[in-house]
Design a protein around this motif. Structure first.
Motif, PDB file in Angstrom:
ATOM      1  N   LEU A 165       0.810  -1.307   0.000  1.00  0.00           N
ATOM      2  CA  LEU A 165       0.066  -0.041   0.088  1.00  0.00           C
ATOM      3  C   LEU A 165       0.848   1.280   0.000  1.00  0.00           C
ATOM      4  O   LEU A 165       0.562   2.227  -0.672  1.00  0.00           O
ATOM      5  N   ALA A 166       1.818   1.116   0.778  1.00  0.00           N
ATOM      6  CA  ALA A 166       2.689   2.380   0.963  1.00  0.00           C
ATOM      7  C   ALA A 166       3.393   2.711  -0.409  1.00  0.00           C
ATOM      8  O   ALA A 166       3.457   3.653  -0.842  1.00  0.00           O
ATOM      9  N   GLY A 178      10.229  10.090   0.259  1.00  0.00           N
ATOM     10  CA  GLY A 178      11.371  10.344   1.296  1.00  0.00           C
ATOM     11  C   GLY A 178      10.937  10.698   2.522  1.00  0.00           C
ATOM     12  O   GLY A 178       9.786  11.083   2.386  1.00  0.00           O
ATOM     13  N   GLY A 179      11.777  10.263   3.435  1.00  0.00           N
ATOM     14  CA  GLY A 179      11.074  10.742   4.791  1.00  0.00           C
ATOM     15  C   GLY A 179      10.152   9.616   5.346  1.00  0.00           C
ATOM     16  O   GLY A 179       9.821   8.603   4.718  1.00  0.00           O
ATOM     17  N   THR A 180       9.050  10.328   5.923  1.00  0.00           N
ATOM     18  CA  THR A 180       7.827   9.581   6.348  1.00  0.00           C
ATOM     19  C   THR A 180       6.971   9.415   5.316  1.00  0.00           C
ATOM     20  O   THR A 180       6.648  10.191   4.711  1.00  0.00           O
ATOM     21  N   LEU A 181       6.338   8.037   5.062  1.00  0.00           N
ATOM     22  CA  LEU A 181       5.161   7.848   4.168  1.00  0.00           C
ATOM     23  C   LEU A 181       3.965   7.918   5.047  1.00  0.00           C
ATOM     24  O   LEU A 181       4.107   7.301   6.150  1.00  0.00           O
ATOM     25  N   GLU A 213       7.238  -0.806  18.471  1.00  0.00           N
ATOM     26  CA  GLU A 213       8.910  -0.805  17.980  1.00  0.00           C
ATOM     27  C   GLU A 213       9.094   0.451  17.020  1.00  0.00           C
ATOM     28  O   GLU A 213      10.109   0.446  16.708  1.00  0.00           O
ATOM     29  N   GLY A 214       8.080   1.499  16.915  1.00  0.00           N
ATOM     30  CA  GLY A 214       8.317   2.321  16.039  1.00  0.00           C
ATOM     31  C   GLY A 214       8.365   2.366  14.580  1.00  0.00           C
ATOM     32  O   GLY A 214       8.776   3.126  13.740  1.00  0.00           O
ATOM     33  N   ILE A 215       7.915   1.166  14.097  1.00  0.00           N
ATOM     34  CA  ILE A 215       8.064   0.771  12.591  1.00  0.00           C
ATOM     35  C   ILE A 215       7.075   1.377  11.852  1.00  0.00           C
ATOM     36  O   ILE A 215       7.171   1.970  10.624  1.00  0.00           O
ATOM     37  N   ILE A 216       6.035   1.559  12.427  1.00  0.00           N
ATOM     38  CA  ILE A 216       4.780   2.434  12.221  1.00  0.00           C
ATOM     39  C   ILE A 216       4.184   3.499  13.112  1.00  0.00           C
ATOM     40  O   ILE A 216       4.409   3.150  14.203  1.00  0.00           O
ATOM     41  N   VAL A 217       3.496   4.184  12.589  1.00  0.00           N
ATOM     42  CA  VAL A 217       2.649   5.257  13.677  1.00  0.00           C
ATOM     43  C   VAL A 217       1.459   5.019  13.296  1.00  0.00           C
ATOM     44  O   VAL A 217       1.046   5.580  11.990  1.00  0.00           O
ATOM     45  N   LEU A 218       0.389   4.894  14.091  1.00  0.00           N
ATOM     46  CA  LEU A 218      -1.000   5.108  13.971  1.00  0.00           C
ATOM     47  C   LEU A 218      -1.652   6.424  13.901  1.00  0.00           C
ATOM     48  O   LEU A 218      -1.312   6.941  15.063  1.00  0.00           O
ATOM     49  N   ASP A 219      -2.221   7.079  12.983  1.00  0.00           N
ATOM     50  CA  ASP A 219      -2.756   8.285  12.904  1.00  0.00           C
ATOM     51  C   ASP A 219      -4.197   8.205  12.923  1.00  0.00           C
ATOM     52  O   ASP A 219      -4.765   8.251  11.879  1.00  0.00           O
ATOM     53  N   PRO A 227       7.661   5.705   9.050  1.00  0.00           N
ATOM     54  CA  PRO A 227       8.895   6.862   9.293  1.00  0.00           C
ATOM     55  C   PRO A 227      10.129   6.350   8.361  1.00  0.00           C
ATOM     56  O   PRO A 227      10.671   7.311   8.104  1.00  0.00           O
ATOM     57  N   ASP A 228      10.286   5.006   8.234  1.00  0.00           N
ATOM     58  CA  ASP A 228      11.475   4.544   7.445  1.00  0.00           C
ATOM     59  C   ASP A 228      10.916   3.239   6.686  1.00  0.00           C
ATOM     60  O   ASP A 228      10.874   2.221   7.304  1.00  0.00           O
ATOM     61  N   ILE A 229      10.614   3.225   5.311  1.00  0.00           N
ATOM     62  CA  ILE A 229      10.063   2.240   4.645  1.00  0.00           C
ATOM     63  C   ILE A 229      11.011   1.202   4.496  1.00  0.00           C
ATOM     64  O   ILE A 229      10.702  -0.193   4.667  1.00  0.00           O
ATOM     65  N   SER A 230      12.448   1.175   4.495  1.00  0.00           N
ATOM     66  CA  SER A 230      13.350   0.287   4.663  1.00  0.00           C
ATOM     67  C   SER A 230      13.190  -0.819   5.851  1.00  0.00           C
ATOM     68  O   SER A 230      13.330  -2.051   5.773  1.00  0.00           O
ATOM     69  N   ARG A 231      12.814  -0.114   6.954  1.00  0.00           N
ATOM     70  CA  ARG A 231      12.686  -0.810   8.324  1.00  0.00           C
ATOM     71  C   ARG A 231      11.401  -1.661   7.915  1.00  0.00           C
ATOM     72  O   ARG A 231      11.244  -3.058   8.454  1.00  0.00           O
ATOM     73  N   LEU A 232      10.133  -1.054   7.635  1.00  0.00           N
ATOM     74  CA  LEU A 232       9.101  -1.853   7.362  1.00  0.00           C
ATOM     75  C   LEU A 232       9.523  -3.150   6.346  1.00  0.00           C
ATOM     76  O   LEU A 232       8.944  -4.276   6.556  1.00  0.00           O
TER      77      LEU A 232
END
Length: 246
Positions: A165-166, A178-181, A213-219, A227-232
């Motif tokens: 999806l991202a 770039g940056g946060t998606l 773990e900070g891999i995603i942030v729920l809004d 925040p970092d697509i490579s971590r996901l």
């Protein structure tokens, strides 16, 4: 019934222009398409077509997400795919839908009358070549999804879906590059569980773990920031040299 489009979208301003079936068309070819196109809007939860229905049109999804489902004789239903922005619905040469197609969110489709569109395939190589390319991409994606459902852990399944999806939203300019998606999650957790072959509890637990773990942030309930697509991507279990299909 589908709601009429309140205002048409000019092809040059279309958000899916560079990914849709018309991506390679020249100005004169776009003008020909303009003559046979029209728009349809569907509300979330509305059925676009039932399996076996006659489809007098083919279409590109402009906005929103739809589900593809099949129902067995005993009433069991399985979601077998998602139609995301720029995806194509309908098959030239086949007038009936093999799937139930339902709007997951509010959907706008750019529709083409079937017979004139089929005629264009023989005279407009840019359209037929792009449609073939999209078909091969869809086949690759289906094979990748077989791997996701058959071999991946619950955590990898959730991460894979979020990555798909991202990347799609980023590719059509709906998410910042770039940056946060920041992406809109089109599926409820119940629908995600059905699509991924998981329980609702498992989906909620894995999403909470990724958030912790900070891999995603729920809004809110339906928006996710990455925040970092490579971590996901690392959580998908994929070979980092190959990656997921966008």
């Amino acid at each position: 019934m589908a709601k009429p489009m309140t205002s048409e979208i000019e092809c040059g301003d279309c958000p899916i222009r560079h990914r849709a079936v018309c991506a390679r068309c020249e100005t004169d070819e776009l003008e020909t398409l303009e003559e046979i196109k029209y728009y349809r809007n569907y509300s979330a939860g509305q059925t676009i077509c039932w399996a076996g229905d006659d489809m007098p049109f083919v279409a590109s999804v402009v906005r929103g997400v739809s589900s593809l489902s099949q129902t067995l004789e005993d009433g069991r239903t399985q979601m077998v795919g998602l139609l995301l922005p720029s995806d194509f619905i309908g098959r030239p040469g086949r007038s009936r839908s093999p799937y139930d197609v339902v709007a997951v969110s509010d959907v706008t489709m750019c529709c083409f009358r079937r017979k004139p569109f089929e005629d264009l395939l023989g005279t407009t190589p840019a359209i037929s070549e792009r449609l073939l390319e999209m078909t091969m991409d869809e086949l690759d994606a289906a094979r990748e999804w077989m791997l996701i459902l058959g071999r991946k852990t619950a955590r990898e399944k959730i991460a894979s879906l979020l990555t798909i999806l991202a990347r799609r939203e980023a590719s059509i300019g709906l998410a910042a590059r770039g940056g946060t998606l920041s992406i809109d999650l089109p599926l409820t957790r119940e629908a995600m569980a059905d699509y991924l072959g998981l329980t609702l509890e498992t989906v909620s637990r894995q999403i909470s773990a990724l958030k912790r773990e900070g891999i995603i942030v729920l809004d809110g309930k339906r928006r996710v920031q990455v925040p970092d697509i490579s971590r996901l991507v690392m959580e998908t279990g994929d070979d980092m040299d190959g990656g997921m299909i966008a």
